[in-house]
Design a protein around this motif. Sequence first.
Motif, PDB file in Angstrom:
ATOM      1  N   ILE A 248      83.578  13.058   7.854  1.00  0.00           N
ATOM      2  CA  ILE A 248      84.118  13.442   6.555  1.00  0.00           C
ATOM      3  C   ILE A 248      83.827  14.904   6.252  1.00  0.00           C
ATOM      4  N   VAL A 249      82.645  15.378   6.643  1.00  0.00           N
ATOM      5  CA  VAL A 249      82.263  16.766   6.363  1.00  0.00           C
ATOM      6  C   VAL A 249      83.223  17.737   7.034  1.00  0.00           C
ATOM      7  N   ARG A 250      83.795  17.336   8.177  1.00  0.00           N
ATOM      8  CA  ARG A 250      84.706  18.229   8.894  1.00  0.00           C
ATOM      9  C   ARG A 250      86.123  18.199   8.329  1.00  0.00           C
ATOM     10  N   GLU A 251      86.415  17.206   7.488  1.00  0.00           N
ATOM     11  CA  GLU A 251      87.772  17.064   6.951  1.00  0.00           C
ATOM     12  C   GLU A 251      87.989  18.045   5.804  1.00  0.00           C
ATOM     13  N   LYS A 252      89.122  18.679   5.787  1.00  0.00           N
ATOM     14  CA  LYS A 252      89.454  19.660   4.760  1.00  0.00           C
ATOM     15  C   LYS A 252      90.454  19.059   3.768  1.00  0.00           C
ATOM     16  N   ASN A 253      90.163  19.219   2.493  1.00  0.00           N
ATOM     17  CA  ASN A 253      91.115  18.877   1.420  1.00  0.00           C
ATOM     18  C   ASN A 253      91.694  17.467   1.557  1.00  0.00           C
ATOM     19  N   PHE A 254      90.859  16.479   1.352  1.00  0.00           N
ATOM     20  CA  PHE A 254      91.415  15.129   1.356  1.00  0.00           C
ATOM     21  C   PHE A 254      90.945  14.369   0.126  1.00  0.00           C
ATOM     22  N   LEU A 255      91.736  13.363  -0.234  1.00  0.00           N
ATOM     23  CA  LEU A 255      91.462  12.518  -1.401  1.00  0.00           C
ATOM     24  C   LEU A 255      91.127  11.121  -0.912  1.00  0.00           C
ATOM     25  N   LEU A 256      90.010  10.596  -1.398  1.00  0.00           N
ATOM     26  CA  LEU A 256      89.590   9.249  -1.059  1.00  0.00           C
ATOM     27  C   LEU A 256      89.749   8.368  -2.297  1.00  0.00           C
ATOM     28  N   ILE A 257      90.585   7.334  -2.190  1.00  0.00           N
ATOM     29  CA  ILE A 257      90.794   6.396  -3.297  1.00  0.00           C
ATOM     30  C   ILE A 257      89.982   5.142  -3.039  1.00  0.00           C
ATOM     31  N   LEU A 258      89.046   4.866  -3.918  1.00  0.00           N
ATOM     32  CA  LEU A 258      88.268   3.623  -3.864  1.00  0.00           C
ATOM     33  C   LEU A 258      88.828   2.711  -4.949  1.00  0.00           C
ATOM     34  N   ASP A 259      89.607   1.743  -4.518  1.00  0.00           N
ATOM     35  CA  ASP A 259      90.337   0.886  -5.455  1.00  0.00           C
ATOM     36  C   ASP A 259      89.546  -0.374  -5.773  1.00  0.00           C
ATOM     37  N   ASP A 260      89.650  -0.806  -7.040  1.00  0.00           N
ATOM     38  CA  ASP A 260      89.099  -2.090  -7.479  1.00  0.00           C
ATOM     39  C   ASP A 260      87.577  -2.145  -7.297  1.00  0.00           C
ATOM     40  N   VAL A 261      86.885  -1.216  -7.928  1.00  0.00           N
ATOM     41  CA  VAL A 261      85.412  -1.172  -7.880  1.00  0.00           C
ATOM     42  C   VAL A 261      84.867  -2.012  -9.039  1.00  0.00           C
ATOM     43  N   TRP A 262      84.049  -3.009  -8.724  1.00  0.00           N
ATOM     44  CA  TRP A 262      83.529  -3.925  -9.743  1.00  0.00           C
ATOM     45  C   TRP A 262      82.095  -3.609 -10.146  1.00  0.00           C
ATOM     46  N   GLU A 263      81.338  -3.042  -9.230  1.00  0.00           N
ATOM     47  CA  GLU A 263      79.952  -2.676  -9.519  1.00  0.00           C
ATOM     48  C   GLU A 263      79.606  -1.438  -8.710  1.00  0.00           C
ATOM     49  N   LYS A 264      78.414  -0.947  -8.901  1.00  0.00           N
ATOM     50  CA  LYS A 264      78.033   0.315  -8.261  1.00  0.00           C
ATOM     51  C   LYS A 264      78.158   0.218  -6.747  1.00  0.00           C
ATOM     52  N   LEU A 265      78.850   1.188  -6.182  1.00  0.00           N
ATOM     53  CA  LEU A 265      78.980   1.317  -4.737  1.00  0.00           C
ATOM     54  C   LEU A 265      78.151   2.522  -4.309  1.00  0.00           C
TER      55      LEU A 265
END
Length: 1441
Positions: A248-265
């Motif tokens: 992930i550190v090497r990836e440039k300009n990306f969006l991560l969508i974490l869908d349907d979060v019910w409690e702390k991740l």
Amino acid sequence: MEFLIAVGSKISEYAVEPVGRQLGYLCHYKAHRDNLKTQIQHLEGAKIRLQHSIDEAERNGEEIEVDVQNWLTRVTTIVEEAKDLLEQEDHAKCMSFGNFFLIPMARYRLSKKAKTMADDAAREIQLENTFQKISHRLPPQGVIDYIRDYVTFQSRISICNEIMEAFRNPNVKIIGVSGMGGVGKTMLAKQVSRQAMEEEKLFNKVIMTTVSQTQDLKKIQQEIAEQLGLKLEEESINVRAERLRRRIVREKNFLLILDDVWEKLELHEVGISLGNDQNDCKILLTSRSQDVICNDMGADKNFLIGYLYDEEAKHLFNKIVGDSVKNTDIKPLATEIVRECGGLPLAIVTVANALKNKSHPTWENALRELRRSVPTNIKGMHDKVYSSIRLSYNFLQSEEAKSLLLAFSLFPEDSIVGMPGLLRFGMGLGLFQGMTTLEEARNKVLTLVEILKTSCLLLDGNFKYTSRLHDVVHHFVTFTAPKERQMYRFGNFGELGDNEEVKGATAISLLNIHNLSQIPERLECPQLKLFYVINKFVPNYLQISNQFFEEMKELRVLELSFVRLKQLPSSFCCLQNLQSLSLYNCELGDMALIGELQTLKILQICLSKIEELPKQIGQLTHLQLLDLSGCSKLEVIERDVISSLIHLEELYMVNSFTKWDTDTGDCARRNASLIELKNLPRLTNLYLHIPDVNILPKDLFSDKLKSYEILIGGRPTEWYRMFDGMSSSRVLGLELNISRLSDDHGLQTLLKGSEVLNLYGVRGVSAGGIYGLDREGFPQLKYLIIVNNDEMQYVINSRKQNHPCSVFLSLEELYLEKLMHLEKIFHGKISTNSFGKLRAVRVKDCDRLKNLFPFSIAKELTAIEVINCKTMKEIVTYGREDDPHINATEEIAKIEFPPLRYLKVKSSPALIQFFRSESVTCFTGQMNQELLDVNCPIPLFNKMVAFPRLNFLSLSMLNSKKLWPDQPPETFNMKNLTTLKVYVCNSLKYLLSFDMARSLVQLEHLMISDCSVMEEVLATKDTREIHPCSAFVSLKSLVLKDLENLERICHGKLTAVCFQKLRALEVRNCERLKNVFSLSEAEARFLLQLEYIKVTECNMMEEIFVIEDDNQNINNEVADKIEFPQLRSLNVQYLPKFIQVLTQVKMNATHQRREEQSVANYAITHLNEKVKFPKLKTLKVKGMIGLNAIWNCQYEGLVEDAEQEAGILRRLEVLRLSELPQLMRLWEEDYHPGRAFQNLKDLEVQSCNRLMNLVPSSISFQNLIFLSVSKCHGMEHLLTSSTAKSLTRLRRIRISKCERMIQIMADFKGGDDQITESDEIVFDRLEVLDLDRLPSLTFFSSGNYILRFPNLKWFALNRCPQMRSFCKGDISTPKLEKLILESLIEDEDEDEEEDEDENLTEWAYNADSNVLNEEIFKDLKMQQLIEGDINVTIRQISGSS
């Protein structure tokens, strides 16, 4: 010699060897050719083998290596060239017989090329064997299933824009989207991510994974890794997390969508790291819990997704169900079903798909089930909608929160429940075990409410500390509560029946009692804890038997409304566990038994008819809350009753008891005195009115009061009017002499702690204003109201202070009214943080006030209202000595008011400018010249002033000659103005210039009224230079009223985008206006959006629209294209010269003559048949003296294609015709009616004296609901029996003041529609029949028909002296009990002008609006039906008269 030999040797070498090589090409021609064939065969084989590998790689989604692709390209070229060469050899052989000398040359050339190609082929074959890898796997670009036809609704646009802004903000890393299940969070996340990557190019990649209720870290890691092209084969979560983090550190300009979060991740456990600022990675979360997003996940921004607007919900529903909704029977059902879905997209989509292509009974059943909250037969409701809500419900870790949520099922949909109701819920549910005070209980309830709200299961109500349920959640809890908590909601006692399950109920509510006879003697519910009886729909008070409560011994909470209790039922003694008793709107008598309820903690007797509080209440020593609010007839509270309530914490007596006795030591004193409040050591909440300050004991109040509303002096209704809309827990209203405060420490304590302070008619104000009341400067005060004072010169006067004083640090709103000597709000030096939180200022009737505030304070205001301040010259000043922030010598070029959203200025004749400086030296040179130009009217808003967020502006009764500069500079900013109202500004010749109008890009609503000299709305600086201008591009409604000199909207030409969004147009009393718009065809595009037109009282008006065309070939084909495709309502009144709605004309070369398109030569109708109104629902025509027909009937059925219909009558739902002296018919008998009037629901005809009857017998009114005819003196009968037979949905008839009316229903005897005497005519739904002032009326019907009125409840017969019987045939009226002997609407003024505040964008027909409120019948003069027969009763009445 040796030198020559060496040279000769070299010459020989360079000469002989090339010659030998060239000869070799000739000698070895065949060998080279055969070698080429062999190498090409091998090369083709290698290519085929490699192509097989390539095909396999491509099938696996892999990308071919570049060198392999290059090899294929080269090989293809070599093979093709080799084949061409071999073909040339064959061709050369053929030619050799004709030219012998060409054979050696051809052999040489072909042999040489063959040798070269063979070598190249061999080299490529060798290279093919060196490929270690022919392809590689591509990292996925994202696996998001974008919805390409996603509809971005208006309710979502602002949130989408804000999320995009958050994406652009480098300081925002984690963004949250929250909302209840099914509201569309996931779809919104997909949409904004698509927009961010594809349109905005903010991200190179979007990755999405679903977290879900049960977190699976390996699954989450795997989904993210696969989309990054990373193989995770390790089993250890920590090792996988580390590998994922490095990737992930090497990836440039990306969006991560974490869908349907019910409690702390835990992001670090997954391997998600945002520590590297260089990669600009962001996370978008979706969750049902705001708490999870904001607190557990630490989001920088959170956006709460609400529900769809009504129109959006309707659009989504209709889009899915398709043509079904066009059915006239299904359409009203669809409207109600959409409403039941409550704007929840998941519910709308589920229900719509379930009903698509279904029959009318299925739709009716679906609506019934939705209303009853048991949609068992609607496909998908349980599997999708309810299961989604149940997930949220099950995830609640608090069983108490679940119980509180389910308790909302006891109330109907859309109920707003306040803290008192929630508190009673808690008591009934046993939530307060171990708690000793109401404050502790209230805090517990607020905690549970917050849990439910952050889980998106509960919504905020309209006011502070109120809550409500979404409709779909309400359906869920109504379905769930009986099963899980045995909580039941019924409409009536009869629904209880002998249901064994109900006997085990813990909570019951009865909300719509309509049959008093069904009340049982005793209700057997031994487990019942909460019991609510709300009887507001029954005109008579409910009465309860003495035995009713005998089997409710566990009852904790009892609430009764609209109940008559002459004395409390004896079974009240059984309620020994009762903790809360609420009696609302009850008629109360002997309440002595209330003293037996020793466990009672809450007693509410509100809005009830009670004159004396029972002394036995003094025995309720555990009582913590006593609420007597709204008991305006309460005059007696015996002495020592209040003081006996030693545990009382809260006392509410708003608009209630005020007959306090003075504590004089007189034993004869009967009523309670205020001194008794001192004996309540636990009192923290006190709400009461003390009308006379002289009965107030000194130091009555202490700092123990945490919440209070104490009003001293004045009239209660006046106090409550001024406090309306202000939410606060500490309110003090004073009408007294200020000196009374000096020696009362208790009042001083209240004053200093108040959040709302109302000084009404206070006297004795010193020169220091109210500063002397609190030298600390009222640090806690949020709302200050000062009304009716003739002494006050300044609110704050700190002139005598050595240092700037600090005042009103928390003040948010200031309201000043009738301060006749007020000159300034503050005078003297104040600190820089004074008025620092002030957001709204309203001043009214302050005759000496010259301005409001200096710029430093005014620039933070969001709302300003100035009304009737006769000497005010400017609203905001700059550079005055009192301003602590401003340097008067500083030169400025722009004055901006960033937060201001609302500005209203009315009746301030001396006002010159909104903003003004003491000295012009502070302005830039350009501005100085404008201010010093005496020939140029000074605009109210000068060039320097900017209002970037102002959205509402109302200006009335001002003397300004100009409102804005004609040419605003770039610094001028009013771009967000949406509503502009200008009234009674009699110096304005025009509203604004074209240039100024161009800058108002967001203006949606424009209203201009009573500007007597205004000639045009838009003006150009030089009328000789008229250029097309883009103005009012966002305008939705335009209202022009009482503009006696208005000649036109504008003198210039408009572009095609002008008025492009106009939906509503209203013009009234503009006497010189001949038409509203004169447009070219290009400019007339806005007609496509118009939905509402109202034009009245314009004496010169000939047409509303004129379309001018330079094309000389205007013909019928062009005219047929004129259409108002969205017009729903058309209203024309009192237009004596009116011809028609739209006229099309052609212009000559000089643009000076026009030849009008000929109008039809049939009867005058004002509606040209060539102008189409395909969606017209409402038509109102009044006072049009030349009109003799509303429409040419031959065009009603002209075209069968529904999309091209020329008719209008078939779509009308509302038709109002009034004062049309020439109107002869609504329909011509010679024409077949087709579908005319088939959708009409409301028909009113008034003062049409040439109208002989309503319609011919061929017309039917199958959807008519309301029918009214009055003052039609030429009409002898209303309608024929055949037409009457079609009135199956009619609910109300009113016929009045028709002098020649003999009978309502004529005895039609001829034609195909003849009705035999044995026929029945059934008025299925008729509820109200009103016959008023019909001097010639003899019968309702003289035919010998069987008339049935199964639902007729109210029949009014007033001043019909010739009526001896209702009818000659049989009649049935099973629900009619009495005959009303006077008009239902006494002396109604049917000519009354329509409501001035009519909503221009709401004109949908509402059938319920024409159903009388049954409460109005109670006091009318009535006659009981004799023998239950209406004919007998009428004969008896007519005989006695």
